[in-house]
Design an enzyme around this catalytic site. Structure first.
Site, short mmCIF file in Angstrom:
data_model
loop_
_atom_site.label_atom_id
_atom_site.label_comp_id
_atom_site.label_asym_id
_atom_site.label_seq_id
_atom_site.Cartn_x
_atom_site.Cartn_y
_atom_site.Cartn_z
N LYS A 179 0.86 -1.18 0.00
CA LYS A 179 0.00 0.00 0.00
C LYS A 179 0.90 1.23 0.00
CE LYS A 179 -3.95 0.46 0.37
NZ LYS A 179 -4.99 0.68 -0.69
N HIS A 310 -10.22 -6.80 -5.05
CA HIS A 310 -9.96 -5.77 -4.04
C HIS A 310 -10.32 -6.28 -2.66
CE1 HIS A 310 -11.87 -2.24 -1.83
NE2 HIS A 310 -10.61 -1.88 -1.91
#
Length: 420
Positions: A179, A310
């Protein structure tokens, strides 16, 4: 007098009760381009019961918007035949609300006919689902015993390697997702390189800055990654709009993925027309449930687009749903993401464990998981007692993070993008 037809539902089969149960679970302070997660996050558990006592469960996001939408759907759901899902979808005209109900309805149907949910979706094409190790920069966890993994602060390439080592050693992940959008882009590239030094350049990597980079910055980063020996599967939402993605794709050979700018079927055509993305990251929570995810899988294949999956801060009901639908998606070419290793709490009686980074597909009827009533009650009470992070789309996410930053004295903070 005419006899009833085979598709006439019996009174026993009809839904008699819809329960909408907001819960709050412990969450570590994971960082992203909007800010950081708070120590509690909201989810919503859905429980449907038929007249003969059959129960189906689902899970979705936890903000008031989705809770209110589910409550408004009560008059459509109570009294319906669980098999009559398409009329419900058309009447709701709300993919996220329908998605939560679709999962619970399929759970009921699977139990009714004695089949796992993946068989209701067309059958499984894999016996286990590989997941990616989802790596976050993070602040130190206030209570270390409230973190299954990496309770320390992770704010550099070196500390990220420590975190990744824990993920790989404990869960066996072979694909790693970073991330991004937190450190300077060059530091995040250095993080990927340090990870490759630790785990090997053949390790599949991804990076997701959540739209924090400009096209120019993303193009420069992409060129550097192309020159390296890193195996980069894709850049996920590196830039802040669909048009910016189309511009970036003209500058790089790396695949570009999104779960921010292609999130419903109406957005697929402009994405294809502008050649904006290579990979659509599905999510049954807002792609009209499990059946919608399978439909997306087929549509994406038609246009030579790849599909991944996701993740968000989900509990075990969603983990089961993700695993069933991933097993049935033939065009799923990338290991789905999951936050599950970060979660301390759960509502299912038997939490999932990873075997070499994968989860075997449950073969029990329905989703194959049951709610633990004591856990559910405890997390429902926490929801009432706290102010959990709660969102259901990008706009509400930005607003929640802005409120969170204000609560710690950053009243001038705004989620402006691109940041670099």
């Amino acid at each position: 007098m005419s006899s009833p037809t085979r598709d006439t539902p019996s009174n026993e089969r009809r839904i008699t009760d819809l329960e909408v149960i907001p819960v709050a679970h412990t969450e570590p302070p994971l960082r992203n381009s909007w800010g950081a997660h708070t120590n509690v996050a909201a989810r919503t558990i859905i429980r449907l019961t038929t007249a003969d006592g059959q129960v189906g469960i689902g899970e979705t996001y936890g903000d008031q918007k989705i809770i209110d939408a589910l409550e408004r759907a009560r008059s459509l759901v109570e009294g319906m035949n669980p098999h009559a899902r398409k009329p419900l979808e058309l009447r709701l005209q709300d993919p996220m609300t329908y998605g939560a109900l679709d999962t619970a309805l399929l759970d009921i149907i699977g139990k009714e006919v004695g089949e796992p949910v993946y068989n209701l979706l067309g059958g499984k094409v894999r016996d286990e689902v590989e997941y990616s190790g989802y790596l976050f920069y993070k602040y130190e966890t206030e209570a270390p015993d409230e973190s299954h993994i990496a309770p320390h602060a992770v704010d550099s390439p070196e500390t990220m390697v420590e975190e990744a080592r824990a993920f790989v050693d404990r869960h066996g992940f072979s694909t790693l997702k970073l991330k991004g959008g937190v450190l300077e882009p060059d530091e995040e590239v250095r993080t990927l390189k340090r990870l490759a030094d630790e785990f090997g350049s053949e390790t599949p990597f991804r990076i997701d800055p959540n739209g924090a980079w400009s096209v120019e910055t993303a193009s420069r980063v992409a060129r550097e990654l192309e020159r390296s020996d890193l195996r980069v599967q894709f850049l996920e939402d590196p830039v802040p709009t669909m048009n910016a993605h189309a511009r970036l794709k003209r500058n790089t050979s790396l695949p570009v993925a999104t779960n921010m700018f292609v999130v419903d079927f109406d957005q697929i055509a402009p994405a294809v027309r502008t050649d904006a993305v290579d990979v659509i990251l599905s999510d049954h929570h807002y792609w009209s449930g499990l059946t919608g995810n399978v439909r997306l899988d087929d549509v994406a294949e038609t246009f030579d687009l790849s599909v991944g999956m996701h993740s968000n801060s989900h509990l075990g009901v969603s983990m089961a749903a993700m695993t069933h639908v991933a097993a049935a998606m033939s065009n799923l070419q990338y290991a789905p993401d999951t936050h599950y290793p970060w979660m301390v709490d759960d509502v299912v009686s038997t939490p999932f464990t990873f075997e070499d980074g994968s989860i075997p597909v449950p073969d029990a009827p329905g989703l194959g998981v049951d709610l633990d009533e004591s856990k559910l009650e405890r997390l429902a009470e926490r929801y009432e007692e706290t102010d959990p992070l709660a969102y259901s789309d990008v706009s509400s996410m930005a607003a929640e993070y802005a409120a969170g930053e204000s609560s710690v004295g950053r009243s001038d903070w705004l989620p402006n993008k691109p940041r670099w």
